[in-house]
Design a protein around this motif. Sequence first.
Motif, PDB file in Angstrom:
ATOM      1  N   HIS A 165       0.829  -1.201   0.000  1.00 51.76           N
ATOM      2  CA  HIS A 165       0.000   0.000   0.000  1.00 51.76           C
ATOM      3  C   HIS A 165       0.867   1.257   0.000  1.00 51.76           C
ATOM      4  O   HIS A 165       0.548   2.253  -0.662  1.00 51.76           O
ATOM      5  CB  HIS A 165      -0.923   0.014   1.239  1.00 51.76           C
ATOM      6  CG  HIS A 165      -2.191  -0.770   1.061  1.00 51.76           C
ATOM      7  ND1 HIS A 165      -2.694  -1.614   2.016  1.00 51.76           N
ATOM      8  CD2 HIS A 165      -3.068  -0.830   0.026  1.00 51.76           C
ATOM      9  CE1 HIS A 165      -3.826  -2.164   1.587  1.00 51.76           C
ATOM     10  NE2 HIS A 165      -4.064  -1.711   0.373  1.00 51.76           N
ATOM     11  N   ALA A 166       1.962   1.221   0.745  1.00 55.69           N
ATOM     12  CA  ALA A 166       2.829   2.402   0.831  1.00 55.69           C
ATOM     13  C   ALA A 166       3.547   2.660  -0.494  1.00 55.69           C
ATOM     14  O   ALA A 166       3.712   3.807  -0.914  1.00 55.69           O
ATOM     15  CB  ALA A 166       3.837   2.220   1.964  1.00 55.69           C
ATOM     16  N   ARG A 167       3.950   1.580  -1.148  1.00 51.40           N
ATOM     17  CA  ARG A 167       4.607   1.706  -2.467  1.00 51.40           C
ATOM     18  C   ARG A 167       3.634   2.357  -3.459  1.00 51.40           C
ATOM     19  O   ARG A 167       3.998   3.276  -4.209  1.00 51.40           O
ATOM     20  CB  ARG A 167       5.026   0.297  -2.939  1.00 51.40           C
ATOM     21  CG  ARG A 167       5.534   0.175  -4.352  1.00 51.40           C
ATOM     22  CD  ARG A 167       6.869   0.841  -4.596  1.00 51.40           C
ATOM     23  NE  ARG A 167       7.935   0.266  -3.798  1.00 51.40           N
ATOM     24  CZ  ARG A 167       9.078   0.897  -3.526  1.00 51.40           C
ATOM     25  NH1 ARG A 167       9.300   2.118  -4.006  1.00 51.40           N
ATOM     26  NH2 ARG A 167      10.006   0.341  -2.779  1.00 51.40           N
ATOM     27  N   ALA A 168       2.389   1.929  -3.444  1.00 54.26           N
ATOM     28  CA  ALA A 168       1.372   2.511  -4.331  1.00 54.26           C
ATOM     29  C   ALA A 168       1.151   3.984  -3.980  1.00 54.26           C
ATOM     30  O   ALA A 168       0.991   4.831  -4.869  1.00 54.26           O
ATOM     31  CB  ALA A 168       0.064   1.729  -4.212  1.00 54.26           C
ATOM     32  N   LYS A 169       1.162   4.301  -2.691  1.00 57.54           N
ATOM     33  CA  LYS A 169       0.933   5.676  -2.258  1.00 57.54           C
ATOM     34  C   LYS A 169       2.081   6.582  -2.704  1.00 57.54           C
ATOM     35  O   LYS A 169       1.853   7.717  -3.149  1.00 57.54           O
ATOM     36  CB  LYS A 169       0.789   5.712  -0.725  1.00 57.54           C
ATOM     37  CG  LYS A 169       0.420   7.072  -0.151  1.00 57.54           C
ATOM     38  CD  LYS A 169       0.024   6.973   1.330  1.00 57.54           C
ATOM     39  CE  LYS A 169      -0.404   8.337   1.875  1.00 57.54           C
ATOM     40  NZ  LYS A 169      -0.912   8.254   3.260  1.00 57.54           N
ATOM     41  N   LEU A 170       3.308   6.078  -2.627  1.00 60.44           N
ATOM     42  CA  LEU A 170       4.477   6.853  -3.062  1.00 60.44           C
ATOM     43  C   LEU A 170       4.314   7.265  -4.525  1.00 60.44           C
ATOM     44  O   LEU A 170       4.517   8.434  -4.886  1.00 60.44           O
ATOM     45  CB  LEU A 170       5.741   5.994  -2.890  1.00 60.44           C
ATOM     46  CG  LEU A 170       7.089   6.633  -3.257  1.00 60.44           C
ATOM     47  CD1 LEU A 170       7.480   7.686  -2.239  1.00 60.44           C
ATOM     48  CD2 LEU A 170       8.194   5.558  -3.331  1.00 60.44           C
ATOM     49  N   ALA A 171       3.893   6.331  -5.351  1.00 61.13           N
ATOM     50  CA  ALA A 171       3.728   6.609  -6.779  1.00 61.13           C
ATOM     51  C   ALA A 171       2.565   7.563  -7.024  1.00 61.13           C
ATOM     52  O   ALA A 171       2.668   8.514  -7.809  1.00 61.13           O
ATOM     53  CB  ALA A 171       3.493   5.290  -7.522  1.00 61.13           C
ATOM     54  N   ARG A 172       1.454   7.332  -6.304  1.00 64.51           N
ATOM     55  CA  ARG A 172       0.220   8.090  -6.539  1.00 64.51           C
ATOM     56  C   ARG A 172       0.369   9.535  -6.107  1.00 64.51           C
ATOM     57  O   ARG A 172      -0.128  10.450  -6.760  1.00 64.51           O
ATOM     58  CB  ARG A 172      -0.903   7.410  -5.740  1.00 64.51           C
ATOM     59  CG  ARG A 172      -2.293   7.757  -6.119  1.00 64.51           C
ATOM     60  CD  ARG A 172      -3.278   6.804  -5.443  1.00 64.51           C
ATOM     61  NE  ARG A 172      -3.332   6.922  -3.993  1.00 64.51           N
ATOM     62  CZ  ARG A 172      -2.994   5.962  -3.123  1.00 64.51           C
ATOM     63  NH1 ARG A 172      -2.556   4.789  -3.555  1.00 64.51           N
ATOM     64  NH2 ARG A 172      -3.080   6.162  -1.833  1.00 64.51           N
ATOM     65  N   ALA A 202      12.390   6.083  -4.204  1.00 63.70           N
ATOM     66  CA  ALA A 202      12.709   5.536  -5.527  1.00 63.70           C
ATOM     67  C   ALA A 202      13.879   4.575  -5.440  1.00 63.70           C
ATOM     68  O   ALA A 202      14.025   3.680  -6.275  1.00 63.70           O
ATOM     69  CB  ALA A 202      13.027   6.684  -6.491  1.00 63.70           C
ATOM     70  N   GLU A 203      14.723   4.750  -4.398  1.00 66.58           N
ATOM     71  CA  GLU A 203      15.910   3.887  -4.253  1.00 66.58           C
ATOM     72  C   GLU A 203      15.594   2.535  -3.627  1.00 66.58           C
ATOM     73  O   GLU A 203      16.453   1.645  -3.622  1.00 66.58           O
ATOM     74  CB  GLU A 203      16.990   4.584  -3.414  1.00 66.58           C
ATOM     75  CG  GLU A 203      17.769   5.651  -4.182  1.00 66.58           C
ATOM     76  CD  GLU A 203      16.940   6.908  -4.396  1.00 66.58           C
ATOM     77  OE1 GLU A 203      16.320   7.376  -3.416  1.00 66.58           O
ATOM     78  OE2 GLU A 203      16.886   7.402  -5.539  1.00 66.58           O
ATOM     79  N   GLY A 204      14.407   2.394  -3.031  1.00 66.42           N
ATOM     80  CA  GLY A 204      14.086   1.108  -2.422  1.00 66.42           C
ATOM     81  C   GLY A 204      13.415   1.252  -1.078  1.00 66.42           C
ATOM     82  O   GLY A 204      13.003   2.349  -0.692  1.00 66.42           O
TER      83      GLY A 204
END
Lengths: 230, 230
Positions: A165-172, A202-204
């Motif tokens: 969910h956090a990865r999706a939020k970072l992109a959104r 973006a680095e991980g």
Amino acid sequence: DIVDSIAAALAAGPLSGQHILVTSGPTHEPIDPVRYIANRSSGAQGSAIARALVALGARVTFVTGPAQVPPPDGVQVVRVQTARQMQEAVTQALPADAAVFAAAVADWRVAREVTSKIKKDAAGTLPVLEFTENPDILAEVAQMGAGRPALVVGFAAETDDVVAHARAKLARKGCDWIVANDVRPETGIMGGDENAVTVLSAEGADSWPRMSKDAVARKLAARIAQALST
Amino acid sequence: DIVDSIAAALAAGPLSGQHILVTSGPTHEPIDPVRYIANRSSGAQGSAIARALVALGARVTFVTGPAQVPPPDGVQVVRVQTARQMQEAVTQALPADAAVFAAAVADWRVAREVTSKIKKDAAGTLPVLEFTENPDILAEVAQMGAGRPALVVGFAAETDDVVAHARAKLARKGCDWIVANDVRPETGIMGGDENAVTVLSAEGADSWPRMSKDAVARKLAARIAQALST
């Protein structure tokens, strides 16, 4: 002038001369004059982050909802209740070199706030509440053109699939980092003294062991200082 | 025994030997693991009443929601979050010679509490919350047969037609007194240090001038002592 120069020299941490905006605490969204919707943020993590940034020499504007934990010393405090008030305070506080959005902002508010206490109607029917979206403060600042802070940090409080969910939020949202944590009641994190976070960029993904909220704050402040110096 | 007798003699106020139940504070009704519905009660008036009753010699059981104001010294504190938990604690605390229901109990709770954080659905639709009625703790105790406290006092927080609404509540609930106050935001009463109340009973309506919540509490405690002594 000379007083400022002396003050700057005394406070010569790695964030000296940097203005950082920190939001913290819950927001309260009114239903009627006596009722509101709140969330379980105590403001402990946001206060600790602001304190750690001040300790590294930053000038901090601290925009806080009605938190249980008091603001740290040495910050400029702006108190708000609702998400819309927080949006306004954030806009006023810019420009900043970095912005850390630690507040647990309500995603939605009641569509029609009423000015009299809601009662059952004559037939005894209970109210049904409809909602409207609150401003997305993180996304607005992260997607600004001119005047965008060099570093925009969001938070994600999740109860399941935390990193996904956090990865999706970072992109959104378009922010630079997301600090994700697991707020399932059984973790004791919401309202507690400890936190276990994963910092995504973006680095991980960088998962930190469970530690005090103060220790999370110092580690995050050090990482912010490093990012702003490069 | 002799220790109790000495303690009773030392505490020989007009309420000595009487057990009084006081409820105080808001209730928090969960929506999901991070959100809840609350109301603006600080718990200040309820704490002040309990303190005033202890000062007159009563043994006080203090059932409190998540209030901002701490419980007074010298009471037995029972902490709860929701209306249903408060109902359970009140049942456990009985029998009592008098019961003062100063808590701002939520009239309704979310019909379906969910265990994961609510998100927008795939179509971006916001949630609609439906409610169900909470137990009516005041009415249940006021309408008990055997074991009913000799004096049952309710509170009414209203924003308009304060006395008319309180008069109707007195009849509907079956309690002995209603302490009514005007909680329109512009009065500053909810969350403030002062209160302006009207005490309604079968004998009529007694409007007290605006005074500190401590003064309201002392006046109410004296009236309770008088009622229990006759």
